[in-house]
Design a protein around this motif. Structure first.
Motif, PDB file in Angstrom:
ATOM      1  N   VAL A  24     -25.509  -6.711  -8.128  1.00  0.00           N
ATOM      2  CA  VAL A  24     -25.828  -5.866  -8.712  1.00  0.00           C
ATOM      3  C   VAL A  24     -25.255  -4.378  -8.215  1.00  0.00           C
ATOM      4  CG1 VAL A  24     -28.110  -4.610  -8.320  1.00  0.00           C
ATOM      5  CG2 VAL A  24     -27.715  -7.744  -8.213  1.00  0.00           C
ATOM      6  N   PRO A  25     -25.492  -3.289  -9.162  1.00  0.00           N
ATOM      7  CA  PRO A  25     -24.770  -2.630  -8.767  1.00  0.00           C
ATOM      8  C   PRO A  25     -25.538  -1.969  -7.890  1.00  0.00           C
ATOM      9  CG  PRO A  25     -24.521  -2.767 -11.251  1.00  0.00           C
ATOM     10  CD  PRO A  25     -25.866  -4.245 -10.537  1.00  0.00           C
ATOM     11  N   ALA A  26     -25.088  -0.825  -7.396  1.00  0.00           N
ATOM     12  CA  ALA A  26     -25.418   0.142  -6.557  1.00  0.00           C
ATOM     13  C   ALA A  26     -26.050   0.985  -6.771  1.00  0.00           C
ATOM     14  CB  ALA A  26     -24.908   0.239  -4.788  1.00  0.00           C
ATOM     15  N   ALA A  27     -26.676   2.207  -6.808  1.00  0.00           N
ATOM     16  CA  ALA A  27     -27.128   3.426  -7.241  1.00  0.00           C
ATOM     17  C   ALA A  27     -25.958   4.362  -6.383  1.00  0.00           C
ATOM     18  CB  ALA A  27     -28.320   3.972  -6.438  1.00  0.00           C
ATOM     19  N   ALA A  28     -25.709   5.102  -7.524  1.00  0.00           N
ATOM     20  CA  ALA A  28     -24.680   6.067  -7.296  1.00  0.00           C
ATOM     21  C   ALA A  28     -24.156   6.997  -6.332  1.00  0.00           C
ATOM     22  CB  ALA A  28     -24.214   6.629  -8.530  1.00  0.00           C
ATOM     23  N   ALA A  29     -23.198   6.110  -5.172  1.00  0.00           N
ATOM     24  CA  ALA A  29     -23.486   6.987  -3.792  1.00  0.00           C
ATOM     25  C   ALA A  29     -22.583   8.382  -3.979  1.00  0.00           C
ATOM     26  CB  ALA A  29     -22.637   6.150  -2.783  1.00  0.00           C
ATOM     27  N   ALA A  30     -22.996   9.248  -3.408  1.00  0.00           N
ATOM     28  CA  ALA A  30     -21.882  10.775  -3.491  1.00  0.00           C
ATOM     29  C   ALA A  30     -20.699   9.800  -2.714  1.00  0.00           C
ATOM     30  CB  ALA A  30     -22.315  11.669  -2.027  1.00  0.00           C
ATOM     31  N   ASP A  31     -20.304   9.427  -1.764  1.00  0.00           N
ATOM     32  CA  ASP A  31     -18.957   9.515  -1.483  1.00  0.00           C
ATOM     33  C   ASP A  31     -19.010   7.906  -1.756  1.00  0.00           C
ATOM     34  OD1 ASP A  31     -18.316  12.131  -0.848  1.00  0.00           O
ATOM     35  OD2 ASP A  31     -19.417  11.312   1.196  1.00  0.00           O
ATOM     36  N   PRO A  32     -17.657   6.785  -2.362  1.00  0.00           N
ATOM     37  CA  PRO A  32     -16.978   5.561  -2.045  1.00  0.00           C
ATOM     38  C   PRO A  32     -16.994   4.949  -0.750  1.00  0.00           C
ATOM     39  CG  PRO A  32     -14.758   7.214  -3.222  1.00  0.00           C
ATOM     40  CD  PRO A  32     -16.331   7.897  -2.812  1.00  0.00           C
ATOM     41  N   LEU A  33     -16.925   4.019  -0.355  1.00  0.00           N
ATOM     42  CA  LEU A  33     -16.473   3.432   1.252  1.00  0.00           C
ATOM     43  C   LEU A  33     -15.197   3.154   1.145  1.00  0.00           C
ATOM     44  CD1 LEU A  33     -20.523   1.123   0.783  1.00  0.00           C
ATOM     45  CD2 LEU A  33     -19.854   2.754   2.798  1.00  0.00           C
ATOM     46  N   LEU A  34     -14.611   3.120   0.097  1.00  0.00           N
ATOM     47  CA  LEU A  34     -13.332   2.972   0.339  1.00  0.00           C
ATOM     48  C   LEU A  34     -12.513   3.879  -1.118  1.00  0.00           C
ATOM     49  CD1 LEU A  34     -12.838  -1.069   1.081  1.00  0.00           C
ATOM     50  CD2 LEU A  34     -12.740   1.000   2.413  1.00  0.00           C
ATOM     51  N   ALA A  92     -15.576 -11.133   9.327  1.00  0.00           N
ATOM     52  CA  ALA A  92     -17.064 -10.738   9.253  1.00  0.00           C
ATOM     53  C   ALA A  92     -16.702  -9.186  10.055  1.00  0.00           C
ATOM     54  CB  ALA A  92     -18.730 -11.371  10.465  1.00  0.00           C
ATOM     55  N   VAL A  93     -18.103  -8.699   8.871  1.00  0.00           N
ATOM     56  CA  VAL A  93     -18.157  -7.111   9.228  1.00  0.00           C
ATOM     57  C   VAL A  93     -19.926  -6.268   9.645  1.00  0.00           C
ATOM     58  CG1 VAL A  93     -17.009  -4.390   8.322  1.00  0.00           C
ATOM     59  CG2 VAL A  93     -15.379  -7.215   7.307  1.00  0.00           C
ATOM     60  N   ASP A  94     -20.112  -5.670  10.388  1.00  0.00           N
ATOM     61  CA  ASP A  94     -20.979  -5.007  11.108  1.00  0.00           C
ATOM     62  C   ASP A  94     -21.315  -4.278  10.215  1.00  0.00           C
ATOM     63  OD1 ASP A  94     -22.003  -6.696  12.720  1.00  0.00           O
ATOM     64  OD2 ASP A  94     -20.426  -5.865  14.458  1.00  0.00           O
ATOM     65  N   CYS A  95     -22.490  -3.665   9.018  1.00  0.00           N
ATOM     66  CA  CYS A  95     -22.496  -2.929   8.247  1.00  0.00           C
ATOM     67  C   CYS A  95     -23.941  -1.894   8.780  1.00  0.00           C
ATOM     68  CB  CYS A  95     -22.640  -3.322   7.046  1.00  0.00           C
ATOM     69  SG  CYS A  95     -21.511  -4.902   6.097  1.00  0.00           S
ATOM     70  N   PRO A  96     -23.372  -0.341   9.664  1.00  0.00           N
ATOM     71  CA  PRO A  96     -24.682   0.171  10.594  1.00  0.00           C
ATOM     72  C   PRO A  96     -25.334   0.870   9.300  1.00  0.00           C
ATOM     73  CG  PRO A  96     -21.842   0.780  11.084  1.00  0.00           C
ATOM     74  CD  PRO A  96     -22.191  -0.682  10.182  1.00  0.00           C
ATOM     75  N   ALA A  97     -26.406   0.956   9.641  1.00  0.00           N
ATOM     76  CA  ALA A  97     -27.218   1.388   8.370  1.00  0.00           C
ATOM     77  C   ALA A  97     -26.357   3.301   8.904  1.00  0.00           C
ATOM     78  CB  ALA A  97     -28.919   1.644   9.405  1.00  0.00           C
ATOM     79  N   GLY A  98     -26.612   3.681   7.432  1.00  0.00           N
ATOM     80  CA  GLY A  98     -26.202   5.003   7.381  1.00  0.00           C
ATOM     81  C   GLY A  98     -24.407   5.463   8.035  1.00  0.00           C
ATOM     82  N   SER A  99     -23.812   4.556   8.083  1.00  0.00           N
ATOM     83  CA  SER A  99     -22.707   5.032   8.099  1.00  0.00           C
ATOM     84  C   SER A  99     -21.995   3.535   8.207  1.00  0.00           C
ATOM     85  CB  SER A  99     -21.644   5.375   9.627  1.00  0.00           C
ATOM     86  OG  SER A  99     -22.123   4.565  10.567  1.00  0.00           O
ATOM     87  N   ALA A 100     -20.280   3.349   7.578  1.00  0.00           N
ATOM     88  CA  ALA A 100     -19.916   2.534   7.179  1.00  0.00           C
ATOM     89  C   ALA A 100     -18.933   1.775   8.138  1.00  0.00           C
ATOM     90  CB  ALA A 100     -18.688   2.984   5.453  1.00  0.00           C
ATOM     91  N   GLY A 101     -18.760   0.565   7.862  1.00  0.00           N
ATOM     92  CA  GLY A 101     -18.478  -0.263   9.049  1.00  0.00           C
ATOM     93  C   GLY A 101     -17.095  -0.755   8.333  1.00  0.00           C
ATOM     94  N   ARG A 129     -24.739  -2.190   1.468  1.00  0.00           N
ATOM     95  CA  ARG A 129     -23.948  -1.867  -0.070  1.00  0.00           C
ATOM     96  C   ARG A 129     -22.191  -2.109   0.283  1.00  0.00           C
ATOM     97  NH1 ARG A 129     -21.709   3.917  -1.166  1.00  0.00           N
ATOM     98  NH2 ARG A 129     -22.443   4.412   1.392  1.00  0.00           N
ATOM     99  N   TRP A 130     -21.307  -2.577  -0.064  1.00  0.00           N
ATOM    100  CA  TRP A 130     -20.461  -2.853  -0.022  1.00  0.00           C
ATOM    101  C   TRP A 130     -19.187  -2.286  -0.694  1.00  0.00           C
ATOM    102  CZ3 TRP A 130     -17.673  -6.366  -3.290  1.00  0.00           C
ATOM    103  CH2 TRP A 130     -18.304  -7.273  -3.464  1.00  0.00           C
ATOM    104  N   SER A 131     -17.897  -2.426  -0.702  1.00  0.00           N
ATOM    105  CA  SER A 131     -16.598  -1.773  -1.041  1.00  0.00           C
ATOM    106  C   SER A 131     -15.080  -2.912  -1.142  1.00  0.00           C
ATOM    107  CB  SER A 131     -16.652  -0.733  -1.065  1.00  0.00           C
ATOM    108  OG  SER A 131     -15.373   0.031  -1.531  1.00  0.00           O
ATOM    109  N   LEU A 132     -14.632  -3.023  -1.948  1.00  0.00           N
ATOM    110  CA  LEU A 132     -13.523  -3.685  -1.374  1.00  0.00           C
ATOM    111  C   LEU A 132     -12.139  -3.605  -2.143  1.00  0.00           C
ATOM    112  CD1 LEU A 132     -11.936  -6.323  -2.804  1.00  0.00           C
ATOM    113  CD2 LEU A 132     -13.970  -7.701  -2.542  1.00  0.00           C
TER     114      LEU A 132
END
Length: 138
Positions: A24-34, A92-101, A129-132
């Motif tokens: 499912v596509p995420a809502a547009a974010a201000a900055d890409p995760l990667l 595995a990657v931990d995905c904190p709330a409010g910042s990127a792991g 929310r993730w990026s690769l």
């Protein structure tokens, strides 16, 4: 020749991304995760939420391969990469709330075989929310 294979891989990714791959596509974010991986990139999934993945082609066995995943939202993602029917990476990657792991694995030349590969992302929650990126630095 390698650049042509990378172009085919990006085109293949675009076709699968258009088909949705069940993510499912995420809502547009201000900055890409990667950020975009540049000319060494085979695959860039800019952003998705929940479970998903990608199938692509164009890997070359003569270069190392780097798989990087970033995520956020509280929870974690489990990442698995297969090349020609063999699992070549799992982490595995931990995905904190409010910042990127961020998690990454570098595979020596020859571990990822020439041709197609797949990457699966199993998120602990649908709001993750993730990026690769998959790159083969020259």
């Amino acid at each position: 020749m390698i650049r042509a294979r990378k172009t085919v891989a990006v085109a293949t990714l675009a076709a699968f991304a258009m088909a949705g791959l069940g993510a499912v596509p995420a809502a547009a974010a201000a900055d890409p995760l990667l950020p975009h991986p540049g000319p060494d990139g085979l695959v860039w999934v800019e952003e998705r939420t929940g479970d998903g993945g990608v199938v692509s082609a164009g890997a070359w066995d003569g270069l190392p391969t780097v798989l990087t995943v970033a995520c956020e939202g509280g929870g974690s993602v489990r990442v698995t990469m297969e090349s020609q029917g063999f699992q070549v990476a799992s982490f595995a990657v931990d995905c904190p709330a409010g910042s990127a792991g961020v998690g990454s694995v570098t595979m020596d030349a020859g571990v990822v075989r020439r041709g197609s590969f797949s990457v699966s992302v199993d998120a602990s929650a649908e709001n993750i929310r993730w990026s690769l990126t998959v790159t083969q630095p020259e």
